[in-house]
Design a protein around this motif. Structure first.
Motif, PDB file in Angstrom:
ATOM      1  N   HIS A 100       0.836  -1.209   0.000  1.00 32.49           N
ATOM      2  CA  HIS A 100       0.000   0.000   0.000  1.00 32.49           C
ATOM      3  C   HIS A 100       0.867   1.254   0.000  1.00 32.49           C
ATOM      4  O   HIS A 100       1.945   1.265   0.580  1.00 32.49           O
ATOM      5  CB  HIS A 100      -1.003   0.001   1.161  1.00 32.49           C
ATOM      6  N   ASP A 133       6.688   0.898   6.279  1.00 28.84           N
ATOM      7  CA  ASP A 133       5.261   0.556   6.131  1.00 28.84           C
ATOM      8  C   ASP A 133       4.557   1.605   5.289  1.00 28.84           C
ATOM      9  O   ASP A 133       4.140   2.621   5.806  1.00 28.84           O
ATOM     10  CB  ASP A 133       4.637   0.449   7.528  1.00 28.84           C
ATOM     11  N   ASP A 134       4.363   1.416   4.025  1.00 29.42           N
ATOM     12  CA  ASP A 134       4.679   0.196   3.344  1.00 29.42           C
ATOM     13  C   ASP A 134       5.318   0.530   1.995  1.00 29.42           C
ATOM     14  O   ASP A 134       5.224  -0.215   1.043  1.00 29.42           O
ATOM     15  CB  ASP A 134       3.384  -0.620   3.171  1.00 29.42           C
ATOM     16  N   GLU A 164      -4.953   1.641   3.010  1.00 28.43           N
ATOM     17  CA  GLU A 164      -4.847   0.547   3.983  1.00 28.43           C
ATOM     18  C   GLU A 164      -4.855   1.080   5.410  1.00 28.43           C
ATOM     19  O   GLU A 164      -5.521   0.539   6.287  1.00 28.43           O
ATOM     20  CB  GLU A 164      -3.585  -0.272   3.729  1.00 28.43           C
ATOM     21  N   GLU A 165      -4.122   2.164   5.632  1.00 31.28           N
ATOM     22  CA  GLU A 165      -4.020   2.707   6.991  1.00 31.28           C
ATOM     23  C   GLU A 165      -5.302   3.400   7.424  1.00 31.28           C
ATOM     24  O   GLU A 165      -5.453   3.780   8.584  1.00 31.28           O
ATOM     25  CB  GLU A 165      -2.836   3.675   7.105  1.00 31.28           C
ATOM     26  N   ASP A 191       3.397  -6.611   3.624  1.00 27.48           N
ATOM     27  CA  ASP A 191       2.980  -5.568   4.565  1.00 27.48           C
ATOM     28  C   ASP A 191       3.169  -6.044   5.999  1.00 27.48           C
ATOM     29  O   ASP A 191       2.503  -5.574   6.906  1.00 27.48           O
ATOM     30  CB  ASP A 191       1.508  -5.199   4.307  1.00 27.48           C
TER      31      ASP A 191
END
Ligand SMILES: [Zn+2]
Length: 457
Positions: A100, A133-134, A164-165, A191
């Motif tokens: 991501h 990340d990431d 994603e976060e 990830d």
């Protein structure tokens, strides 16, 4: 399985990588410079900029690149993802490479020793938000493909998500909308992390999670504690009593019906857990069984919210009702629905004084367990071992990656490999996030080895 003669071994791939590694770090530095936080209160233009930057890097490799979005559940547009592909040669598998490009917010600037969005190299570590990340996961995929340019024997679909976060709000719809583009035999989710700096690991289990809000009432309105205290039970008394039944004396979860398993061939050192978590010297750890099993394969319950008058504004009153929120981590093999049912039953059975209980919102994400007998999993372990020159281990994660369950539901036939570049010191999501460069190199080589082995299988 015999690998083709054109396949490069670990040493050759490491040598090739060394010749381009400065460029790889420059590319990662450019990605880190984009503050691509996909939270509603941050500027979405930065996430578009990072999508375009990643798309540009993929195009430079000759991939067929698209920037795509799907609607979130509320109908609004999700954040942009990059989908880029190389078609599979006849008879060869297709591998989906996931990472991501959005990042966590940087948090307080004072907590950082360097600028969060300026990748800063100190010794063997590269500091910066997203350095591990990431955005490093993206660079693992792109650089493995670069090393195999002209000799890639598999089909590849690069899928770099942009939210994603932020909880991947449009992820499920995205998978369903672009199911044909994303279909693959093997899915590599870069990830996660490794067991320790210098020790590779395949992540083979993730705990699930669910959250439960509930309200406990004992009175139809709050009353004076002098007039009724000592006769009439207040909601706080009922709440603290019932919350205290959720754990045993040693802090183990005491709710029956929640699943639990034993693991594993590796374990944490207590000193490491104590140092990493910041638990106070006088505080004992809770639970029983190996430390790894407590984190990976046993449930945990935490009271994460309680609506009560704050001390500074408290008055001499019996509270009539109170709300609380529980966060529950689920062992592999459990389901959010089972956990909600078990916890609700426990709360009802342990409610004192005939208090009433109302269950409010619940949410959940499923746990996951890899099939260790899957030949693709074993191939991945060999690739990791060769790239690091150090035996790969299997590890769990105490946290959840709920989208793994979505991937499994939409692509039930695919083998899922959870890999990554983080090490215990990477501090993903915290200040001074960093990437350990020797593991970053090994992760790139491992992925190139994996793709070659899958091509030959
Ligand atoms: Zn991540």
């Amino acid at each position: 399985m015999s690998e083709s003669t054109s396949a490069l071994d670990s040493a050759q791939l490491h040598t090739e990588l060394d010749t381009i590694f400065d460029e790889v770090i420059d590319q990662l530095t450019d990605l880190v410079a984009i503050p691509s936080v996909a939270w509603p209160s941050f500027d979405p233009a930065n996430v578009r900029t990072s999508a375009e930057a990643v798309a540009g890097l993929a195009r430079d490799l000759g991939l067929d690149v698209e920037i795509l979005t799907a609607a979130q559940e509320d109908g609004s547009e999700g954040y942009p993802a990059i989908v880029a592909s190389v078609p599979a040669p006849a008879g060869a598998p297709t591998v989906l490479l996931y990472a991501h490009h959005d990042v966590q917010p940087p948090g307080k600037a004072e907590a950082w020793n360097s600028e969060p969005f300026v990748a800063t190299r100190t010794g063997e570590r590269l500091y910066g938000r997203g350095a591990a990340d990431d955005k490093a996961g993206i660079m693992v995929h792109l650089t493995a493909l670069r090393l195999l340019a002209g000799r890639l024997g598999v089909g590849v679909t690069l899928f770099i998500e942009g939210e994603e976060e932020a909880g991947s709000p449009s992820f499920r719809n995205f998978l369903e909308t672009y199911q044909d583009k994303l279909a693959a035999d093997v899915i590599v989710v870069a990830d996660s992390g490794n067991w320790a700096a210098g020790t590779p690991a395949l992540t083979t289990s993730l705990r699930g999670m669910c959250a439960i809000e509930f309200e406990i009432s004992t009175l139809d309105h709050a009353v004076h504690s002098g007039m009724y205290g000592g006769i009439v039970p207040d909601a706080m008394l009922a709440m603290t009593r019932v919350l205290s039944t959720l754990h045993d004396e040693d802090g183990s979860v005491a709710v029956s019906g929640l699943k639990s398993q034993t693991s594993s061939d590796i374990d944490y050192e207590e000193a490491t857990i104590r140092a990493d978590s910041g638990v106070l010297e006088s505080t004992s750890l809770i639970g029983s069984g190996s430390l790894a099993s407590r984190l990976w394969t046993q449930p945990s319950i935490t009271v994460i919210g309680l609506d009560i008058p704050e001390v500074d504004v408290s008055s001499n009153t019996l509270q009539s009702s109170l709300r609380a929120k529980l966060s529950i981590r689920l062992a592999p093999g459990d389901t959010p629905a089972n956990a909600v049912e078990a916890v609700e039953k426990h709360l009802r059975e342990n409610l004192p004084f005939g208090a009433t209980l109302t269950i409010g919102d619940t949410e959940g994400g499923s746990p996951w367990q890899a099939d260790l007998d899957d030949p693709v999993v074993q191939t991945a372990e060999r690739a990791l071992t060769e790239a690091w020159g150090q035996e790969s281990v299997t590890m769990g994660i105490g946290g959840s990656i709920p989208f793994i369950a979505d991937l499994l539901e939409v692509f039930p036939q695919a083998s899922i490999l959870v890999t990554g570049v983080e090490d215990p010191d990477a501090r993903a999501h915290s200040a001074n996030e960093s990437l350990y460069l020797p593991d970053f190199k090994a992760a790139i080589v491992a992925e190139a080895l994996l793709l070659q082995k899958l091509a030959a299988s």
